[in-house]
Design an enzyme around this catalytic site. Structure first.
Site, PDB file in Angstrom:
ATOM      1  N   GLU A   1       0.788  -1.228   0.000  1.00  0.00           N
ATOM      2  CA  GLU A   1       0.000   0.000   0.000  1.00  0.00           C
ATOM      3  C   GLU A   1       0.826   1.287   0.000  1.00  0.00           C
ATOM      4  OE1 GLU A   1      -3.117   0.071   2.928  1.00  0.00           O
ATOM      5  OE2 GLU A   1      -4.203  -1.562   1.961  1.00  0.00           O
TER       6      GLU A   1
ATOM      7  N   TYR B   1     -11.124  -2.905   0.250  1.00  0.00           N
ATOM      8  CA  TYR B   1     -12.009  -2.782   1.407  1.00  0.00           C
ATOM      9  C   TYR B   1     -13.304  -2.022   1.137  1.00  0.00           C
ATOM     10  CZ  TYR B   1      -8.191  -4.500   4.382  1.00  0.00           C
ATOM     11  OH  TYR B   1      -7.211  -5.266   4.961  1.00  0.00           O
TER      12      TYR B   1
ATOM     13  N   GLU C   1      -5.411  -8.584   0.436  1.00  0.00           N
ATOM     14  CA  GLU C   1      -6.126  -8.282   1.679  1.00  0.00           C
ATOM     15  C   GLU C   1      -7.577  -7.980   1.361  1.00  0.00           C
ATOM     16  OE1 GLU C   1      -4.772  -5.125   4.320  1.00  0.00           O
ATOM     17  OE2 GLU C   1      -2.687  -5.686   3.965  1.00  0.00           O
TER      18      GLU C   1
HETATM   19  C1  NOJ Z   1      -4.401  -2.370   5.010  1.00  0.00           C
HETATM   20  C2  NOJ Z   1      -3.070  -2.556   5.670  1.00  0.00           C
HETATM   21  O1  NOJ Z   1      -2.190  -3.165   4.778  1.00  0.00           O
HETATM   22  C3  NOJ Z   1      -3.148  -3.320   6.980  1.00  0.00           C
HETATM   23  O2  NOJ Z   1      -1.912  -3.198   7.610  1.00  0.00           O
HETATM   24  C4  NOJ Z   1      -4.303  -2.794   7.797  1.00  0.00           C
HETATM   25  O3  NOJ Z   1      -4.312  -3.330   9.084  1.00  0.00           O
HETATM   26  C5  NOJ Z   1      -5.579  -3.099   7.060  1.00  0.00           C
HETATM   27  N1  NOJ Z   1      -5.565  -2.386   5.797  1.00  0.00           N
HETATM   28  C6  NOJ Z   1      -6.856  -2.711   7.808  1.00  0.00           C
HETATM   29  O4  NOJ Z   1      -6.914  -1.345   7.963  1.00  0.00           O
END
Ligand code: NOJ
Length: 514
Positions: free
Chosen positions: A197, A339, A408
């Site tokens: 990210e 997300y 993720e």
């Molecule tokens: C993205 C990040 O890579 C991770 O470290 C974080 O905990 C999650 N999103 C949730 O916010």
């Protein structure tokens, strides 16, 4: 007494409503949907969020150690990652959980300052290396593939003092670190991720104050960071490609946070597209587009604003022709963290809604999430699975259908083992992902964030993302499976999404073969 037929119809209706977003290619709703052959499942974590042992066995300080020690209450609960989940000592339990879930792979990150305490390759910390060797070997014993992120936000503090990602020398520093990681672990690690990210690293850490190192030099530092980080990524990619690929046959890519921006009205289509380009096109375009380089809309807008503001040159640094070629194509897959989404409208008012200069001001847009979007414990995390489908299809269309690993996806609660909200979120998003796969998107893996609760950056331990709950009162940080862990396990086992599966959550077992 309510007749059974009424109850049955009600159940059918509720289940229809809850899965009505599902759009399989034959137009029918499917209560059980199978994943393509060879599709892989994993879970993810990151070093600072789980390891603890912040100063043990020769590890030096990183920017999160530094910030949380200097100024503890920048974190919502004034906590830090000093102990976190204590995975430095509890890693065998972590692997046991991976076996319980039946995972194909596990994504974790290396702590640069644990491996190289001086930040540079002059001194390798054997104890730190031993920790990662033990973890990797324990996983491989049970056929769980390591997927290793080189950089998940915990820069050595010393490098920050030298400017961090704003200093172009970081390209070499990162390359040296990456080479050591490939040398040490490359014989066993076949999946490498260079960066996690960059958007959050640069915009939040350099442009604003919502991640370490909280530079708050908006409109300038985030763009310097973006350029250097992309070239550093490419450096690690080329080192692997030229020096290790033939030897070890692994694959290497970058993980980007993708967030969908939907026009608020028909008139805002261009605004939403601009926002997509500024938010993530800035990283996808240089690596995955045919032409490389930053997105044209960013180059034009930032150059024009910079000139009008009296800057001598664009605040968005230029890539040289060689750098464009070096970065273009430097990823075997697109690692996608997904997300949430936002609505966007155009705002070119001279009374900017944002600081000037800043990347938000540069794009002349405003984004927001409507009050009626449902969400988790994190302010920004709204459940909008349709946006996942749209993002996957856009990536397919705009960037020649790259291999995508979802590195993720997940949902936050404030705790508790009965996490039906998380289950609904995961099912809806996976359903949307399957729609995209049916429509041709080349998605090959899905990673749940997270294996277990952990230090959620500025939110500390107030938000919980784990399939396993972690008890922060217990010395060994006891991990207990949530209901979602049982649902995820069944999804991996059956290789299918079953909307109606109800698990027995009394005992978690390790299935044969794991
Ligand atoms: C993205 C990040 O890579 C991770 O470290 C974080 O905990 C999650 N999103 C949730 O916010």
């Amino acid at each position: 007494m309510v007749p059974y037929s009424v109850i049955f119809t009600l159940i059918l209706l509720t289940s229809y409503v809850s899965v009505s977003t599902s759009k399989a290619s034959d137009g029918m709703r499917h209560d059980v949907r199978h994943f393509p052959d060879g599709f892989l499942f994993g879970t993810a974590t990151a070093s600072y969020q789980i390891e603890g042992a912040w100063n043990e066995d020769g590890k030096s300080e990183n920017i999160w150690d530094h910030m949380t020690h200097e100024n503890p209450c920048v974190i919502d609960d004034c906590s830090n990652g000093d102990i976190a989940d204590d995975s430095y000592h509890q890693y065998k339990r972590d692997v046991e959980m991976m076996r319980e879930l039946g995972l194909h792979y596990y994504r974790f990150s290396l702590s640069w300052s644990r491996i190289l305490p001086t930040s540079f390759p002059d001194k390798i910390n054997e104890a730190g290396v031993a920790y990662y060797n033990n973890l990797i070997n324990e996983m491989l014993k049970y056929n769980i593939e390591p997927m290793v992120t080189l950089y998940h936000w915990d820069l050595p503090q010393k490098l920050q003092e030298l400017g961090g990602w704003a200093n172009p020398h970081i390209v070499d520093w990162f390359g040296d670190y990456a080479r050591i990681a490939f040398e040490l672990f490359g014989d066993r690690v076949k999946y490498w991720i260079t960066m996690n990210e960059p958007r959050e690293v640069c915009y939040q850490g350099y442009g604003y104050t919502t991640k370490a190192p909280r530079l708050n030099i908006h409109g300038i530092a985030e763009y310097m960071c973006a350029k250097n980080l992309l070239v550093a990524h490419a450096k690690a990619y080329h080192i692997y490609d030229e020096e290790y690929r033939a030897l070890y046959g692994g694959t290497i890519g970058i993980t980007l946070s993708i967030t969908w921006h939907e026009p608020e009205s028909e008139d805002d289509a261009q605004a939403a597209e601009d926002e997509n380009q500024f938010e993530w096109g800035i990283y996808v375009h240089p690596v995955f587009s045919v032409t490389g380089d930053f997105p044209p809309v960013m180059k034009e807008k930032i150059a024009a604003k910079s000139a009008a503001q009296g800057f001598a040159r664009s605040r968005l640094p230029e890539f040289t022709a060689e750098e464009i070629e070096y970065v273009r194509g430097s990823s075997d897959f697109l690692g996608m963290n997904y997300y949430t989404a936002y609505l966007v409208y155009r705002n070119e008012s001279v009374y900017s809604a944002h600081a000037v200069p800043s990347f938000y001001d540069d794009m002349d847009c405003v984004r927001y999430q409507p009050a009626n979007w449902e969400g988790g414990a994190s302010k920004w995390l709204k459940k909008v699975s349709w946006s996942f489908y749209k993002s996957l299809m856009k990536i397919k269309e705009d960037y020649n259908n790259p291999i995508v690993y979802i590195t993720e996806n997940g949902y936050s609660t404030t705790g508790g083992l009965d996490d039906d909200d998380r289950i609904l979120y995961i099912r809806e998003y996976i359903d949307a992902m399957l729609d995209a796969i049916e429509d041709g998107a080349n998605v090959q893996a899905y990673t749940a964030w997270s294996l277990m609760d952990n230090f959620e950056w500025m939110q500390g331990y107030t938000e919980r993302f784990g399939l396993y709950e972690v008890d922060y009162q217990s010395p060994e940080r006891t991990r207990t499976p949530r209901k979602s862990a049982f649902i995820f396990k069944e999804m991996v086992r059956s290789h299918a999404l079953d909307w109606h599966y109800e698990p027995d959550t009394t005992v978690m077992t390790i299935d044969e073969g794991h």
